[in-house]
Design a protein around this motif. Structure first.
Motif, PDB file in Angstrom:
ATOM      1  N   ARG A  54       0.960  -1.466   0.331  1.00  0.00           N
ATOM      2  CA  ARG A  54       0.181  -0.253  -0.463  1.00  0.00           C
ATOM      3  C   ARG A  54       0.753   1.453   0.034  1.00  0.00           C
ATOM      4  O   ARG A  54       0.859   2.129  -0.980  1.00  0.00           O
ATOM      5  CB  ARG A  54      -0.456   0.323   1.085  1.00  0.00           C
ATOM      6  N   TYR A  55       2.308   1.763   0.922  1.00  0.00           N
ATOM      7  CA  TYR A  55       2.913   2.206   1.022  1.00  0.00           C
ATOM      8  C   TYR A  55       3.438   2.604  -0.482  1.00  0.00           C
ATOM      9  O   TYR A  55       3.744   3.732  -1.141  1.00  0.00           O
ATOM     10  CB  TYR A  55       4.039   1.862   1.817  1.00  0.00           C
ATOM     11  N   THR A  78      -1.389  -5.292   3.783  1.00  0.00           N
ATOM     12  CA  THR A  78      -0.469  -3.896   3.916  1.00  0.00           C
ATOM     13  C   THR A  78       0.681  -4.499   4.567  1.00  0.00           C
ATOM     14  O   THR A  78       1.414  -5.235   3.940  1.00  0.00           O
ATOM     15  CB  THR A  78      -1.606  -2.699   4.675  1.00  0.00           C
ATOM     16  N   CYS A 135       3.966   1.412  10.458  1.00  0.00           N
ATOM     17  CA  CYS A 135       2.759   2.140  10.503  1.00  0.00           C
ATOM     18  C   CYS A 135       3.009   3.294  11.018  1.00  0.00           C
ATOM     19  O   CYS A 135       2.766   4.805  10.710  1.00  0.00           O
ATOM     20  CB  CYS A 135       1.774   1.617  10.555  1.00  0.00           C
ATOM     21  N   ASN A 167       0.886   7.110   7.247  1.00  0.00           N
ATOM     22  CA  ASN A 167      -0.414   7.328   7.788  1.00  0.00           C
ATOM     23  C   ASN A 167      -1.736   8.041   7.651  1.00  0.00           C
ATOM     24  O   ASN A 167      -2.295   7.456   8.947  1.00  0.00           O
ATOM     25  CB  ASN A 167       0.803   6.358   9.143  1.00  0.00           C
ATOM     26  N   CYS A 225      -3.761   6.280   5.018  1.00  0.00           N
ATOM     27  CA  CYS A 225      -3.661   5.116   5.013  1.00  0.00           C
ATOM     28  C   CYS A 225      -5.180   4.529   5.841  1.00  0.00           C
ATOM     29  O   CYS A 225      -5.844   4.066   4.999  1.00  0.00           O
ATOM     30  CB  CYS A 225      -2.704   4.668   5.097  1.00  0.00           C
ATOM     31  N   ALA A 238      -7.499   0.504   5.157  1.00  0.00           N
ATOM     32  CA  ALA A 238      -6.955   0.304   5.313  1.00  0.00           C
ATOM     33  C   ALA A 238      -6.850  -0.719   6.521  1.00  0.00           C
ATOM     34  O   ALA A 238      -6.908  -2.661   6.840  1.00  0.00           O
ATOM     35  CB  ALA A 238      -5.203  -0.001   5.008  1.00  0.00           C
TER      36      ALA A 238
END
Length: 325
Positions: free
Chosen positions: A44-45, A215, A222, A228, A231, A236
């Motif tokens: 996801r990052y 994730t 995180c 964050n 997110c 997520a």
């Protein structure tokens, strides 16, 4: 003749250095999968790095000091290699893998008249004394407790693949003592294939505009993630979970957990922690009915009862909750 002593504003000097470092921080567009990041735990990052780079939070100023020091350390390592008779070449040479849209800049290649006949790739990493001592093999990197160290193998594996090399070397510098450690790395085609597939998956998300549900299971990732703040809003995790960096609350919680509940200091510290955490949710999440805050290693679970926040439990991220009423 009376000499006047020049007045020096030490505080102003420190502030000026801080200002310069603060202004060096930047967020740049990212249109490729970077070799230095492809080993990141969280896909996801990696997708956000491509699609929402403009939302990326600036890293803190202290981290900018670390980044700048890393560049100094790298030059110092290369100078040490030259002094020992090594020849360096192709430093910061750009590399690009078109089908998977992976790009990067390898630190360089090195050779030696008697020790390394044909030039091989190298990557330089500066580590704290503790981490330097704990990393003694390629496997130690893969299995490191530090998420950023777990990224390193993927970077060099991709560079080996791009440059059609069978072996490379990590050069690890102890930032405290200056000592060097050399970790050989043989290309692992199965691992490289997984990385290429990962890059293709990222490309697919970028093209579709979808946000990956998967994730990372390491909440330390995180906590320091520059995405964050968006997110959790995008689902997520539970929208009631927020990751905060508050060293005072984290330190007080560590002290509280180490005390017996019957101790007077325990009650005093718990009161301080509880008030600080409640103040955060009252200020930043006034519309919420329940919240979980990850601060340091601890998850604080709160709920709103008749308009007032109640601390329900405190737990280590990896453990079951304990009541904190």
């Amino acid at each position: 003749m009376i000499m006047q002593t020049q007045k020096i504003d030490i505080e102003a000097i420190g502030k000026e250095i801080w200002r310069v470092k603060e202004e060096k921080r930047r967020v740049f567009p990212c249109h490729t999968n970077r070799a230095s990041e492809i080993g990141h735990d969280c896909i996801r990052y990696l997708v956000f790095s491509r699609t929402r780079w403009q939302d990326k939070q600036l890293h803190d100023v202290e981290l900018q000091f670390i980044f700048d020091e890393g560049r100094v350390q790298e030059k110092a390592v290369e100078e040490t290699l030259r002094e020992a008779g090594f020849e360096l070449s192709n430093q910061q040479r750009a590399a690009f893998e078109h089908p998977q849209n992976i790009s990067g800049h390898i630190d360089g290649f090195f050779s030696h008249p008697t020790l390394i006949k044909d030039p091989i790739p190298y990557e330089i990493k500066g580590l704290s004394d503790y981490n330097w001592g704990s990393v003694n093999s390629y496997e130690d990197m893969l299995n490191s407790k530090q998420w950023y160290i777990r990224k390193y193998p993927a970077q060099l594996q991709i560079y080996l693949y791009m440059n059609e090399q069978e072996v490379g070397v990590f050069i690890l510098k102890n930032k405290g003592t200056g000592r060097l450690k050399f970790i050989p790395v043989a290309i692992d085609y199965e691992y490289v294939e997984r990385l290429l597939q990962k890059a293709e998956k990222i490309n697919a998300y970028v093209k579709s505009g979808d946000i990956p549900k998967e994730t990372t299971s390491d909440m330390k990732v995180c906590e320091s993630c520059q995405f964050n703040h968006i997110c959790f809003k995008d689902g997520a995790y539970s929208q009631s979970l927020a990751v905060l960096n508050d060293s005072v609350i984290a330190e007080n919680t560590n002290r509280m957990i180490g005390l017996e509940p019957s101790a007077k200091e325990y009650a005093d510290i718990k009161d301080v922690v509880s008030k600080a955490v409640k103040a955060i949710v009252e200020r930043d999440y006034p519309e919420s009915e329940k919240m979980e805050l990850l601060i340091g290693e601890y998850v604080f679970k709160l709920s709103k009862v008749k308009g007032s926040w109640r601390m329900n439990s405190i737990r280590l991220e990896s453990e079951k909750p304990v009541e904190a009423n």
